[in-house]
Design a protein around this motif. Sequence first.
Motif, PDB file in Angstrom:
ATOM      1  N   ILE A  30       3.810  11.293 -11.844  1.00 17.39           N
ATOM      2  CA  ILE A  30       3.481  10.073 -11.111  1.00 17.39           C
ATOM      3  C   ILE A  30       4.694   9.633 -10.310  1.00 17.39           C
ATOM      4  CG2 ILE A  30       2.764   7.658 -11.325  1.00 17.39           C
ATOM      5  CD1 ILE A  30       1.455   8.490 -14.032  1.00 17.39           C
ATOM      6  N   ILE A  31       4.483   9.402  -9.024  1.00 17.78           N
ATOM      7  CA  ILE A  31       5.539   8.902  -8.151  1.00 17.78           C
ATOM      8  C   ILE A  31       5.330   7.401  -7.973  1.00 17.78           C
ATOM      9  CG2 ILE A  31       6.654   9.107  -5.896  1.00 17.78           C
ATOM     10  CD1 ILE A  31       5.358  11.867  -5.611  1.00 17.78           C
ATOM     11  N   GLY A  32       6.288   6.614  -8.453  1.00 13.26           N
ATOM     12  CA  GLY A  32       6.205   5.167  -8.269  1.00 13.26           C
ATOM     13  C   GLY A  32       6.165   4.412  -9.580  1.00 13.26           C
ATOM     14  N   GLY A  33       7.146   3.533  -9.772  1.00  9.24           N
ATOM     15  CA  GLY A  33       7.228   2.746 -10.997  1.00  9.24           C
ATOM     16  C   GLY A  33       6.858   1.298 -10.793  1.00  9.24           C
ATOM     17  N   ASN A 251       0.315   9.906  -6.406  1.00  7.51           N
ATOM     18  CA  ASN A 251       1.139   9.175  -5.448  1.00  7.51           C
ATOM     19  C   ASN A 251       0.811   7.692  -5.563  1.00  7.51           C
ATOM     20  OD1 ASN A 251       2.434   8.059  -3.231  1.00  7.51           O
ATOM     21  ND2 ASN A 251       1.221   9.159  -1.701  1.00  7.51           N
ATOM     22  N   ALA A 252       1.630   6.981  -6.337  1.00  8.53           N
ATOM     23  CA  ALA A 252       1.475   5.533  -6.505  1.00  8.53           C
ATOM     24  C   ALA A 252       2.701   4.848  -5.926  1.00  8.53           C
ATOM     25  CB  ALA A 252       1.283   5.180  -7.981  1.00  8.53           C
ATOM     26  N   GLY A 253       3.073   5.270  -4.717  1.00  9.12           N
ATOM     27  CA  GLY A 253       4.304   4.819  -4.094  1.00  9.12           C
ATOM     28  C   GLY A 253       4.243   3.450  -3.460  1.00  9.12           C
ATOM     29  N   GLY A 254       3.094   2.765  -3.548  1.00 11.31           N
ATOM     30  CA  GLY A 254       2.999   1.423  -2.971  1.00 11.31           C
ATOM     31  C   GLY A 254       3.252   1.454  -1.475  1.00 11.31           C
ATOM     32  N   PRO A 255       4.207   0.674  -0.984  1.00  6.50           N
ATOM     33  CA  PRO A 255       4.480   0.650   0.458  1.00  6.50           C
ATOM     34  C   PRO A 255       4.881   2.010   1.018  1.00  6.50           C
ATOM     35  CG  PRO A 255       5.506  -1.230  -0.621  1.00  6.50           C
ATOM     36  CD  PRO A 255       4.990  -0.340  -1.715  1.00  6.50           C
ATOM     37  N   TRP A 256       5.356   2.898   0.139  1.00 12.34           N
ATOM     38  CA  TRP A 256       5.812   4.213   0.581  1.00 12.34           C
ATOM     39  C   TRP A 256       4.751   5.295   0.407  1.00 12.34           C
ATOM     40  CZ3 TRP A 256       8.728   0.651  -2.005  1.00 12.34           C
ATOM     41  CH2 TRP A 256       9.848   0.166  -1.335  1.00 12.34           C
ATOM     42  N   VAL A 257       3.517   4.928   0.087  1.00 14.98           N
ATOM     43  CA  VAL A 257       2.490   5.934  -0.165  1.00 14.98           C
ATOM     44  C   VAL A 257       2.282   6.820   1.056  1.00 14.98           C
ATOM     45  CG1 VAL A 257       0.569   4.375   0.444  1.00 14.98           C
ATOM     46  CG2 VAL A 257       0.159   6.324  -1.072  1.00 14.98           C
ATOM     47  N   HIS A 322       4.101  -6.018   8.365  1.00 11.85           N
ATOM     48  CA  HIS A 322       5.436  -5.495   8.036  1.00 11.85           C
ATOM     49  C   HIS A 322       5.388  -3.982   8.258  1.00 11.85           C
ATOM     50  CE1 HIS A 322       9.382  -5.976   6.005  1.00 11.85           C
ATOM     51  NE2 HIS A 322       9.159  -4.737   5.594  1.00 11.85           N
ATOM     52  N   PRO A 323       5.632  -3.530   9.465  1.00 17.49           N
ATOM     53  CA  PRO A 323       5.323  -2.140   9.808  1.00 17.49           C
ATOM     54  C   PRO A 323       6.214  -1.080   9.181  1.00 17.49           C
ATOM     55  CG  PRO A 323       6.384  -3.272  11.647  1.00 17.49           C
ATOM     56  CD  PRO A 323       6.082  -4.313  10.624  1.00 17.49           C
ATOM     57  N   ASP A 324       7.428  -1.422   8.751  1.00 13.97           N
ATOM     58  CA  ASP A 324       8.375  -0.403   8.295  1.00 13.97           C
ATOM     59  C   ASP A 324       8.757  -0.628   6.841  1.00 13.97           C
ATOM     60  OD1 ASP A 324      10.352   1.453   7.911  1.00 13.97           O
ATOM     61  OD2 ASP A 324      11.559   0.872   9.642  1.00 13.97           O
ATOM     62  N   PRO A 325       8.314   0.261   5.918  1.00 15.68           N
ATOM     63  CA  PRO A 325       8.628   0.056   4.500  1.00 15.68           C
ATOM     64  C   PRO A 325      10.109   0.205   4.190  1.00 15.68           C
ATOM     65  CG  PRO A 325       7.599   2.197   4.827  1.00 15.68           C
ATOM     66  CD  PRO A 325       7.493   1.474   6.138  1.00 15.68           C
ATOM     67  N   VAL A 363       6.058  -6.576  -0.029  1.00 13.67           N
ATOM     68  CA  VAL A 363       5.156  -5.921   0.914  1.00 13.67           C
ATOM     69  C   VAL A 363       3.932  -5.424   0.159  1.00 13.67           C
ATOM     70  CG1 VAL A 363       4.863  -4.038   2.544  1.00 13.67           C
ATOM     71  CG2 VAL A 363       7.027  -5.251   2.438  1.00 13.67           C
ATOM     72  N   ARG A 364       2.772  -5.924   0.530  1.00 11.65           N
ATOM     73  CA  ARG A 364       1.527  -5.481  -0.081  1.00 11.65           C
ATOM     74  C   ARG A 364       0.994  -4.284   0.692  1.00 11.65           C
ATOM     75  NH1 ARG A 364       1.101 -11.209  -0.155  1.00 11.65           N
ATOM     76  NH2 ARG A 364      -0.085 -11.258   1.771  1.00 11.65           N
ATOM     77  N   PRO A 365       0.823  -3.147   0.014  1.00 10.90           N
ATOM     78  CA  PRO A 365       0.319  -1.948   0.697  1.00 10.90           C
ATOM     79  C   PRO A 365      -1.210  -1.922   0.681  1.00 10.90           C
ATOM     80  CG  PRO A 365       0.991  -1.374  -1.521  1.00 10.90           C
ATOM     81  CD  PRO A 365       1.232  -2.859  -1.378  1.00 10.90           C
ATOM     82  N   LEU A 366      -1.829  -2.640   1.598  1.00  9.62           N
ATOM     83  CA  LEU A 366      -3.283  -2.740   1.629  1.00  9.62           C
ATOM     84  C   LEU A 366      -3.893  -1.496   2.272  1.00  9.62           C
ATOM     85  CD1 LEU A 366      -3.590  -6.454   2.829  1.00  9.62           C
ATOM     86  CD2 LEU A 366      -3.309  -5.581   0.502  1.00  9.62           C
ATOM     87  N   TYR A 367      -5.048  -1.125   1.770  1.00  7.35           N
ATOM     88  CA  TYR A 367      -5.755  -0.012   2.398  1.00  7.35           C
ATOM     89  C   TYR A 367      -6.123  -0.399   3.823  1.00  7.35           C
ATOM     90  CZ  TYR A 367      -9.237   3.613   3.240  1.00  7.35           C
ATOM     91  OH  TYR A 367      -9.941   4.668   3.771  1.00  7.35           O
ATOM     92  N   ASP A 368      -5.837   0.485   4.777  1.00  6.93           N
ATOM     93  CA  ASP A 368      -6.084   0.180   6.185  1.00  6.93           C
ATOM     94  C   ASP A 368      -7.561   0.371   6.497  1.00  6.93           C
ATOM     95  OD1 ASP A 368      -5.999  -0.315   8.848  1.00  6.93           O
ATOM     96  OD2 ASP A 368      -4.513   1.219   9.340  1.00  6.93           O
ATOM     97  N   ASP A 369      -8.289  -0.762   6.477  1.00 10.87           N
ATOM     98  CA  ASP A 369      -9.727  -0.723   6.745  1.00 10.87           C
ATOM     99  C   ASP A 369     -10.062  -1.150   8.170  1.00 10.87           C
ATOM    100  OD1 ASP A 369      -9.065  -3.380   6.547  1.00 10.87           O
ATOM    101  OD2 ASP A 369     -10.674  -3.921   5.165  1.00 10.87           O
ATOM    102  N   GLY A 370      -9.029  -1.290   8.998  1.00 10.14           N
ATOM    103  CA  GLY A 370      -9.267  -1.647  10.394  1.00 10.14           C
ATOM    104  C   GLY A 370      -9.520  -3.107  10.636  1.00 10.14           C
ATOM    105  N   ALA A 371      -9.234  -3.964   9.661  1.00  8.06           N
ATOM    106  CA  ALA A 371      -9.463  -5.404   9.827  1.00  8.06           C
ATOM    107  C   ALA A 371      -8.608  -5.941  10.976  1.00  8.06           C
ATOM    108  CB  ALA A 371      -9.135  -6.141   8.535  1.00  8.06           C
TER     109      ALA A 371
END
Length: 549
Positions: A30-33, A251-257, A322-325, A363-371
């Motif tokens: 698992i990547i990401g703590g 891959n549970a990298g959050g903002p870095w996924v 926040h475009p850049d992790p 930084v919340r890594p939200l799924y990009d649903d095109g909102a």
Amino acid sequence: MTAAVRAILLGDGKDTIVPQDSEKPYDLFIIGGGINGCGIARDAAGRGLHVALAEMNDLASATSSASTKLFHGGLRYLEYFEINLVKHALAEREVLLKAMPHISWPMRFVLPYHRDMRFEGSTPTSRILNVVMPWMKGRRPSWLIRFGLFLYDNLGGRDILPGTKTLDLRASPEGAPLVKKFEKAFEYSDCWVEDSRLVVLNARDAAARGASVMVRTKVVSAARVDDLWEVSLQDVTTGQTRKLRARMLVNAGGPWVGDIIQQKVRINSTEGVRLVRGSHIVTRKLYDHDKCYFFQGMDGRIIFAIPYETDFTLIGTTDAEHPDPSVSPECTPQECDYLIDFANQYFAHEITRDDVVWTYSGVRPLYDDGASSATAATRDYTLKVDEAGGAPILNVFGGKITTYRKLAEDAMDRIVPFFPGTSGHWTAGVPLPGGDFAVGDFDTLVTRLRDDFPFLSHFCARRLMRAYGTESWDIMAGAQKVEELGEHFGHGLRAREVLWLMTHEYAQTAEDIVWRRNKLGLRLSPQEVSVLDDFMQAQRVRKGPDAAQ
């Protein structure tokens, strides 16, 4: 660890690769703590899988320590018709509360209402109201808010948390801090959670069930080799590198996924995340009661004002792209002013920047649903398995802290087909370390802790119980007087507790302790923090490279 490997690690070469190809591959790497990675690690280890987790910094060092610190259903998501998300989150509140009554507890939320309040019209609910009730001109009728709270009370079921009631603010303590135009409010239930401690306790429980948890260990690359993942790791403190193998990657990298997908494992994927910065301010204590406020803004957003760490008030959050992790999130002056101005629409005593004692941002890594906006982007999670090139990888997009356990279960539902014979769901109702007591027994245990160790102040005993629950007795075992707890770093933090955190909870620096294992950073002076950091580094040097692991 073998003697040969230890000898290599103790050598001077910073670029040494420790060959481990002969060792048994992990089932899951698992990547990401953060909370998602640690939650999945705990669930998987509890099912008997051979699990490893790597976090490039401290546990919960990013998004998972920068939340609004609530187990909540997400009342405002009803405006976006995200009924399933709200339902699942509501159902989880009491499941989680029962498993961790030391780091989570019920809270009551006060939602002030005034008939002239207006809101922006981009939510689905607003658009419908504009069509069927155009004369409202952006106002929310009282019955609509009450209906939303009725749904909130009943969608997920409740055994512990009380339901909604109406308050007369003119004659209640809850109305005293507010401007006088607010005469009515709705009061409902949600829960507080110590977010970064939640992550650490999941990691500890995973390790207790056999998982290998590696902090400050960066994944340099991962490649599919002979139906396995070969993962190259680097100790970010020493620079030393090594390789591990695993049958499946998470891959549970959050903002870095996204960065992990593109730069570390190099697979083709059309999935992505939308990075949204949420900032908070902490002020001096703004009111005397123990309830929270839910404030609605004319821009369609909401903020909370929450009693925090006894002497403070937490206000947040914002929604900003926040475009850049790689850029560390910070509460900008504009966001700080936004939160102050927002709160000042409700509080009678005006808040200024002078009242702000600390800010934090995640930084919340939200799924990009095109909102169309950060506020409208879904808070639900998406799980995607890629096995096109051989060994499978599960990519985790989005998620809320409230649904982390369900996310882990859903992740395992996608993982277990690759490991036939793996057992099923088990985490519901199983307490985290220190949480093996009833929700209503917390105050009784604080009293018992003080009876057993009478040299503890009420503040210290309560802080210990809120952090460690029944494990407080393990930390304090045998102490007859306060001096036996070792060096005092300020505000009740002593060497014995610090050593516990280093030995059991992966803490390596003062920052790990005073901002993530607790929030004593709000009280300790820079000099006191420096003394603590020197003490911890001396302990690590004395104990060698395996200290605090």
